[in-house]
Structure formats: structure tokens, C-alpha cells
Design an enzyme around this catalytic site. Sequence first.
Site, mmCIF file in Angstrom:
data_model
loop_
_atom_site.group_PDB
_atom_site.id
_atom_site.type_symbol
_atom_site.label_atom_id
_atom_site.label_comp_id
_atom_site.label_asym_id
_atom_site.label_seq_id
_atom_site.Cartn_x
_atom_site.Cartn_y
_atom_site.Cartn_z
ATOM 1 N N TRP A 99 32.833 36.879 39.526
ATOM 2 C CA TRP A 99 33.199 35.660 40.260
ATOM 3 C C TRP A 99 33.936 34.899 39.404
ATOM 4 O O TRP A 99 34.963 34.333 39.712
ATOM 5 C CB TRP A 99 32.194 34.748 40.748
ATOM 6 C CG TRP A 99 31.409 35.744 41.933
ATOM 7 C CD1 TRP A 99 29.727 35.960 41.667
ATOM 8 C CD2 TRP A 99 31.566 36.158 42.951
ATOM 9 N NE1 TRP A 99 29.414 36.648 42.779
ATOM 10 C CE2 TRP A 99 30.496 36.593 43.793
ATOM 11 C CE3 TRP A 99 32.688 36.067 43.788
ATOM 12 C CZ2 TRP A 99 30.541 37.374 44.920
ATOM 13 C CZ3 TRP A 99 32.989 36.568 45.032
ATOM 14 C CH2 TRP A 99 31.888 37.293 45.557
ATOM 15 N N ASP A 166 31.079 26.632 38.968
ATOM 16 C CA ASP A 166 30.629 27.312 39.838
ATOM 17 C C ASP A 166 29.086 27.497 40.104
ATOM 18 O O ASP A 166 28.668 28.253 39.072
ATOM 19 C CB ASP A 166 31.270 28.527 39.940
ATOM 20 C CG ASP A 166 30.848 29.571 41.103
ATOM 21 O OD1 ASP A 166 29.790 29.226 42.044
ATOM 22 O OD2 ASP A 166 31.492 30.508 41.283
ATOM 23 N N LYS A 190 23.311 31.014 49.106
ATOM 24 C CA LYS A 190 22.532 31.703 48.166
ATOM 25 C C LYS A 190 20.996 30.774 48.047
ATOM 26 O O LYS A 190 19.822 31.490 48.186
ATOM 27 C CB LYS A 190 22.937 31.699 46.710
ATOM 28 C CG LYS A 190 24.598 32.412 46.686
ATOM 29 C CD LYS A 190 24.436 33.893 47.000
ATOM 30 C CE LYS A 190 25.822 34.480 47.075
ATOM 31 N NZ LYS A 190 27.058 34.075 46.295
HETATM 32 C C1 LIG Z 1 28.489 34.503 46.080
HETATM 33 C C2 LIG Z 1 29.278 33.696 45.073
HETATM 34 C C3 LIG Z 1 30.404 33.646 45.254
HETATM 35 C C4 LIG Z 1 31.228 33.553 46.417
HETATM 36 O O1 LIG Z 1 30.939 32.874 47.464
HETATM 37 P P1 LIG Z 1 31.732 32.853 48.786
HETATM 38 O O2 LIG Z 1 31.070 31.720 49.326
HETATM 39 O O3 LIG Z 1 31.251 34.227 49.444
HETATM 40 O O4 LIG Z 1 33.040 32.740 48.610
HETATM 41 C C5 LIG Z 1 31.078 32.797 44.162
HETATM 42 N N1 LIG Z 1 30.431 32.583 43.056
HETATM 43 C C6 LIG Z 1 29.091 32.940 42.712
HETATM 44 C C7 LIG Z 1 28.513 32.795 41.284
HETATM 45 C C8 LIG Z 1 28.462 33.713 43.788
HETATM 46 O O5 LIG Z 1 27.041 33.971 43.543
#
Ligand SMILES: *Cc1c(COP(=O)(O)O)cnc(C)c1O
Length: 357
Positions: A99, A166, A190
Site C-alpha cells: 500500500w 494511511d 477494515k
Molecule cells: C486495504 C488498504 C488500502 C486500500 O484501501 P481501499 O479502500 O481498498 O482503496 C490502503 N491502505 C491500507 C493500509 C489498507 O489496509
Amino acid sequence: MKVHNFSAGPSVLPQFTIEETAKAVKNFAGTGLSVMEVSHRGKEFVAVMDEAQAMFKELLNIPEGYSVLFLGGGASTQFLMVAYNLLNKKAAYLNTGAWANKAQKEAKLFGEVVEVASSKEAVYNYIPKDYEVPADADYFHITTNNTIYGTEIKHDMDCNVPLVADMSSDIFSRPVDISKYALIYGGAQKNLAPAGVTFVIVKDEILGQVEREIPTMLNYRTHIDKDSMFNTPPVLPVFAALQTLKWIKEQGGLEAMQKMNEEKAAILYNEIDRNPLFKGTVVNEEDRSLMNICFVMNDEYKELEKEFFDFATSKGMSGIKGHRSVGGFRASTYNALPKESVQALADCMKEFEAMKK
Ligand SMILES: *Cc1c(COP(=O)(O)O)cnc(C)c1O
């Protein structure tokens, strides 16, 4: 048989969230209509949006000068939106996984990107610590929890430039000192809500400093000025997110979440370290994620991987297959996963050991 949901995302939600959302799908706030079929500008939904923003601020103790946004597009759209809005000349990125890599790739469209450190050579099984962030970077981007590899930055670091994080997979898992960050974003699927809503916490004063023109929908200012109602927000996921926030508060807030998450992770890491059949992929305890716990068969038991997977599945363990880039197993232990589920997985590993010895 009880099913234990260790899915990495979309993932387990509190029963409260599922039940309250189900009720609102049938009859929302006494309107006699579904939350899916009323105007997002009606007073009932405006109240939901206002309360969701207020609860974000309350639970995370967000100081004055920050806005909370609920957008579409997932965390993946934030990879480019962050750079669009904040990158003038140069940005710094910490490469701790897939990511983080994708975030960096998007930023390169807007300016110079300095990768300050990377753990790629070790399949991202640790968090690099020895690096320097260039003082002239517009911001420094980190991924606090690396969902795929099971590493986590569990503290709020000091940074000489604006810090962007993030937090897709660890938001609301612990108290966060928001004042250390310029911007925090994440997909809600998540640890908060069903897929479809992306949260952004942004310090207002960092905006408006890039020279380029920003398309309306990709400009944070658009959404701040309209309280996330510039266009139709993801109504149902926002409603569900609010239910999860209420549940977190009811459980005792983020201190209580952290305590529970530490207890759950300890049960599983202890078993991984004790059980001769298994080993953790992240060795450094400081870097071990409390949200995604990755483990593989020990070298001499490699051929038992499929057998353990089938055994665990027969015992109700769902979603424990590791990401293809790491292999083995990954147990995601988000807020809503009960301690009993973690204990059940640890017991399952013990039982499997006894069968094989
Ligand atoms: C799942 C995830 C993403 C991607 O998220 P989307 O909403 O599917 O774009 C980005 N960063 C992390 C740390 C993730 O776990």
C-alpha cells in the site's frame, strides 16, 4: 458451529453495527422508509452525518483546526488526493509495503518523491527506523499498519515536516495524538464500517499551498466547505460507521480498545512463539501488528500448511489464509473480533500440535 471471522477486509463488525444497520435498512429514524431510499439532505440523514463527524472528533480527541471528511473512492483514491493537494515540489515516503508503494507511485505524478527507507528486501517484515526525512519535503507519508505483512507503527512519531498517515487498518484501535499529524486517511472497511466510505482527518492550515489547479471532487476544500455533502455521500456506510463509533464509546473508548487489542494479540503471538509447528513472520516485537497477525509453518513442518488450514477451517476459523505475497496465515484481530475467537484459534493450533506429535 460458531464462525470466527479473521478476514483482513472487509472484515468483522460489531454485532451492534450489523443489527442497528439492518433495522435502519427497513425503517430509518422512524421515517417508515429505508435509509437507502431517503434524501441525504433530509434532516434525518444530516443528523447522522453531523453525529458521525462529532463522534470521530470526540473518540479521537481531535483538536481545533481539523476537519473530518467522509468520501468515496477508498484509501486508494487518497494516494493521489494527498499528493494533488499537498505536494508542491518534493514529498518523502516510508516504504513499508504494497500500500505504501502504491501511495508513492501516485505521488510521483505530482513531483519528486524521496523514499527515505524501505523494508522491501525482507518482504516488509520489519519497520525501518534509521532514516532521515528531508527538511524541505512538503510532507512525510507513512502507513501505520501494514495489513498484508503484519507490521505496525504503534506510536505517534515526531516529524520535522507535516506527517501524513494511511491508517486504514488501525484507526480506532488505540488513542492517537492527532496533533502530530497533518492528515490521516483510510478506507473504513477494515475496522469501522462496510466498504464504500473513506475517512479523512485533515488539518485545515496545510491546505491551499499548492500552485496547481485541483479538480473539484479531488480538492479537500470542496468537501470541507460542504461538510462532506458536496455530492451524495456513501449514505449506508456512513450510517454503519456511526453505529460502530457508538459501540466503541460504549465499550470505554480507545483506551479500552487498545487494552483489548493488546490482550488478544498477546494470546496469539504467545501461541505462535510457543508452538513448535509455527513461527511468526515479524520477529521484532516492537513492529508486530495488533491488527493483522501473520504466521507460517516452521521450516520442518512446511508440508502441513494445507492440513492445518483445513483443520482450522473445520473448527470454524474463517479468513486466515495469508496474503499471497507472504503465504502461510494471517489472523486479523480488529476491534470487533471477540477475545474468544482469538482463544479459539490458539486452541486450534495447540490441538493440531497434539495431533502431530
Ligand atoms: C486495504 C488498504 C488500502 C486500500 O484501501 P481501499 O479502500 O481498498 O482503496 C490502503 N491502505 C491500507 C493500509 C489498507 O489496509
